[in-house]
Motif scaffolding. Sequence first.
Motif, short mmCIF file in Angstrom:
data_model
loop_
_atom_site.label_atom_id
_atom_site.label_comp_id
_atom_site.label_asym_id
_atom_site.label_seq_id
_atom_site.Cartn_x
_atom_site.Cartn_y
_atom_site.Cartn_z
N VAL A 314 46.64 40.31 45.95
CA VAL A 314 45.33 40.52 45.33
C VAL A 314 44.49 39.28 45.60
O VAL A 314 44.79 38.19 45.10
CB VAL A 314 45.45 40.77 43.81
N ASP A 315 43.44 39.45 46.38
CA ASP A 315 42.57 38.35 46.81
C ASP A 315 41.29 38.40 45.96
O ASP A 315 40.52 39.36 46.05
CB ASP A 315 42.25 38.53 48.30
N LEU A 316 41.05 37.35 45.15
CA LEU A 316 39.95 37.36 44.18
C LEU A 316 38.72 36.60 44.64
O LEU A 316 37.75 36.48 43.88
CB LEU A 316 40.43 36.73 42.85
N VAL A 317 38.70 36.08 45.86
CA VAL A 317 37.60 35.21 46.27
C VAL A 317 36.34 36.01 46.58
O VAL A 317 36.37 37.24 46.72
CB VAL A 317 37.98 34.35 47.50
N ASN A 318 35.22 35.29 46.67
CA ASN A 318 33.93 35.93 46.95
C ASN A 318 33.95 36.58 48.33
O ASN A 318 34.55 36.05 49.27
CB ASN A 318 32.79 34.91 46.89
N LYS A 319 33.26 37.71 48.44
CA LYS A 319 33.23 38.42 49.72
C LYS A 319 32.26 37.78 50.70
O LYS A 319 32.40 37.93 51.92
CB LYS A 319 32.82 39.89 49.47
#
Length: 598
Positions: A314-319
Amino acid sequence: MMADKVDPAQKLYTTMRLWEFPDQYLVDPTDGSSSSILAVSRLDGSMNLIDEIPQCNTVRVPKIQTIYGVVGMLKLLAGSYLLVITGRECVGSYLGHSIFKVTSLKVFPCDHSLKNFPEEQKKMESEFSRLLKVAERTPGLYFSYDVNMTLSAQRLNDLGDESKLLPLWRQADPRFLWNNYMLEVLIDNKLDPYLLPVIQGSFQNIQAAIGKEILDVALIARRCTRRTGTRMWRRGADSDGFVANFVETEQIIQIHGHTASFIQVRGSMPFLWDQIVDLTYKPNFEIVKPEEAPRVAERHFLDLRKKYGNVLAVDLVNKHGNEGRLSEKFCQAVEPIVSDDVRYLHFDFHKICGHVHFERLSILYEQIEDFLIKSRYFLLNEKGEKVETQGGVVRTNCIDCLDRTNVTQSTIARKMLEFQLRRLGIFEAEEIISSHPNFDNSFKILWANHGDEVSIQYSGTPALKGDFVRCGQRTIQGILNDGKNALMRYYLNNFADGTKQDASDLIQGHYIVSLSRSMTPTAKKGGIEAVAQSFPLALGVILIGFFFALLSLRRARHDLWSLLFSFMWASMSLAIAVFVRSNGRTFCNRPRLHQPRR
């Protein structure tokens, strides 16, 4: 109870007396065990066992103090250094065994032979000794004399009968054994009763009443030592796929004879990337050897699959923006290996949740619920029989794998705990933790303290966004605390963490100590550069300038001179800030150990 079958002959010494003689240190077990005494030479650090304390006389009066464990021995250029635990605090129990937190760590030098070495070598040894003083303040160290803290409840249960009889250090997972490198000398000398496994991470423990039932909840963080370090100085992965800030988090519950465990992991994005400290608040990210990214990611996820089963990243960084480049590279790197065993999910935390609407993490949970249900959790019934096995893990990351990650992991852990309590018949079908206010409050504090401790080890400050984890909502005080902690991180990352990184690399054995390494900065600094290196002074000048600029600006509507002065103060402040920014890579406190251990 699992892990109870420890051979009595392999029991660790729990209390010892350290004697400081002029020529040697003696470690004398005082916990009732009739055993030999460990003698450590102060000349060269050599070890042997003796039967009794030498006779003391008026010329040879030793210092004596109580210690609670030998962490290990570190060999440097000319001397060796003995690390021992001089303070401990019992913080709870893990599977029925007492867990202790290290409150005081002390280094004892065995460097009497140093006087015969050249002056240059003495200076280098002095610098290394200074780094060991930094290592004495390492936060978040935990140990147990009776149970292996490096292994999860599931892995402990899976140990064979023969393995359970081995000394704790031989059962340990080297990934999470903080003193693995420092134990080598003791292992070579076959000093099993002194070999105390220590982890870095967190241990939190609560008890809560649910009706007439008493629930025991423990939360353990195990920090991996493969790519350990501080926030700006350890990012991404190495070529073997080991990532920065990799932490295994285990939530364990025990209630009327049942034991349930659920594991999550966090870690930096698994490809080669860096963030060079240059005195800006958010230095640019640099992707290193982008062509290597798929290979490094494959090695990382292969290792995770071997240890945990299926993986959901699960990657939570800004797109978008600077973070977006990393997210795009992460997605591209894992694309060739995405399958039923490895899944990748991007969730733009800031876009969806903003800075206050963290309840929208329910959107993420809906997307991963099927994976969690399929992967299950570890469960023992009241007879100690294995009923369930966890066959997969959620791997969460943001940039630091701290703030957004901790909020997300606490949400997943809450949902899983509710799931387990329904399975055990403690909760009704629709019952949730928040319907029990006291338990709900304790659970929030449990996870908030967990997040703070993990954050302090990597960034130097408690976690940001901790008020949501602690209180269930964002608060004004929490936002103000985030601002304070963000400024403190900026200071530590630029002006303190370089030294901490060196100390960490030294005690972990990530660098070989040799005469060929220069311990001095490559560029000499003088004049204004030397002044600029003092962050408090530079920051103070900038802040004072902006203060007078604002003061003058308030009066500007009445006085033209005040307007001119406000521009003058603002210009001076900006000029200093730009100068410090442009020379940031020279001024900041950078690690000085460069040669990796081969």
